[in-house]
Design a protein around this motif. Structure first.
Motif, PDB file in Angstrom:
ATOM      1  N   UNK A   6       0.850  -1.180   0.000  1.00 43.65           N
ATOM      2  CA  UNK A   6       0.000   0.000   0.000  1.00 43.65           C
ATOM      3  C   UNK A   6       0.888   1.233   0.000  1.00 43.65           C
ATOM      4  N   UNK A   7       0.798   2.002  -1.070  1.00 42.49           N
ATOM      5  CA  UNK A   7       1.595   3.217  -1.190  1.00 42.49           C
ATOM      6  C   UNK A   7       0.885   4.365  -0.501  1.00 42.49           C
ATOM      7  N   UNK A   8       1.668   5.224   0.133  1.00 43.70           N
ATOM      8  CA  UNK A   8       1.132   6.373   0.866  1.00 43.70           C
ATOM      9  C   UNK A   8       1.927   7.614   0.509  1.00 43.70           C
ATOM     10  N   UNK A   9       1.210   8.733   0.318  1.00 45.19           N
ATOM     11  CA  UNK A   9       1.911  10.002   0.129  1.00 45.19           C
ATOM     12  C   UNK A   9       1.432  10.985   1.181  1.00 45.19           C
ATOM     13  N   UNK A  21       6.096   8.636  -2.777  1.00 40.73           N
ATOM     14  CA  UNK A  21       5.214   7.751  -2.030  1.00 40.73           C
ATOM     15  C   UNK A  21       6.074   6.738  -1.288  1.00 40.73           C
ATOM     16  N   UNK A  22       5.596   6.279  -0.176  1.00 43.88           N
ATOM     17  CA  UNK A  22       6.315   5.278   0.614  1.00 43.88           C
ATOM     18  C   UNK A  22       5.412   4.078   0.857  1.00 43.88           C
ATOM     19  N   UNK A  30      11.452  -0.192   3.859  1.00 44.38           N
ATOM     20  CA  UNK A  30      10.572   0.853   3.358  1.00 44.38           C
ATOM     21  C   UNK A  30      10.918   1.126   1.900  1.00 44.38           C
ATOM     22  N   UNK A  31       9.899   1.115   1.043  1.00 46.91           N
ATOM     23  CA  UNK A  31      10.089   1.436  -0.363  1.00 46.91           C
ATOM     24  C   UNK A  31       9.686   2.883  -0.595  1.00 46.91           C
ATOM     25  N   UNK A  32      10.414   3.568  -1.482  1.00 51.96           N
ATOM     26  CA  UNK A  32      10.136   4.958  -1.835  1.00 51.96           C
ATOM     27  C   UNK A  32      10.124   5.048  -3.358  1.00 51.96           C
ATOM     28  N   UNK A  48      16.193   1.746   9.893  1.00 48.30           N
ATOM     29  CA  UNK A  48      17.214   2.615  10.488  1.00 48.30           C
ATOM     30  C   UNK A  48      17.572   3.758   9.546  1.00 48.30           C
ATOM     31  N   UNK A  49      17.660   3.475   8.256  1.00 51.94           N
ATOM     32  CA  UNK A  49      17.974   4.526   7.288  1.00 51.94           C
ATOM     33  C   UNK A  49      16.854   5.559   7.214  1.00 51.94           C
ATOM     34  N   UNK A  50      15.621   5.110   7.188  1.00 53.74           N
ATOM     35  CA  UNK A  50      14.482   6.032   7.161  1.00 53.74           C
ATOM     36  C   UNK A  50      14.416   6.831   8.460  1.00 53.74           C
TER      37      UNK A  50
END
Length: 66
Positions: A6-9, A21-22, A30-32, A48-50
């Motif tokens: 589920x992509x979210x902006x 979108x993430x 986490x995908x961007x 951790x990166x996010x």
């Protein structure tokens, strides 16, 4: 291919839809992606990166970019 995510902006996104979108992945990463190219590539980050990026954004470390 990222399926079943589920992509979210942000509600602060540009009204013309030009934003990122993430999506939370099943493995915890986490995908961007660029919302203008939903079938294009996505970058994958660890939690951790996010977290480090968000901490920097909250501390205004990137304000000089806008």
């Amino acid at each position: 291919e990222l399926t079943d995510v589920t992509w979210q902006k942000s509600k602060h996104s540009n009204p013309n839809g030009a934003c990122v979108e993430v999506a939370h992945l099943a493995n915890g990463e986490i995908a961007v992606r660029n919302s203008r190219f939903p079938s294009g590539p996505a970058l994958i980050y660890t939690k951790a990166e996010i977290a480090a990026f968000l901490a920097g954004a909250k501390d205004s470390e990137f304000d000089h970019l806008i």
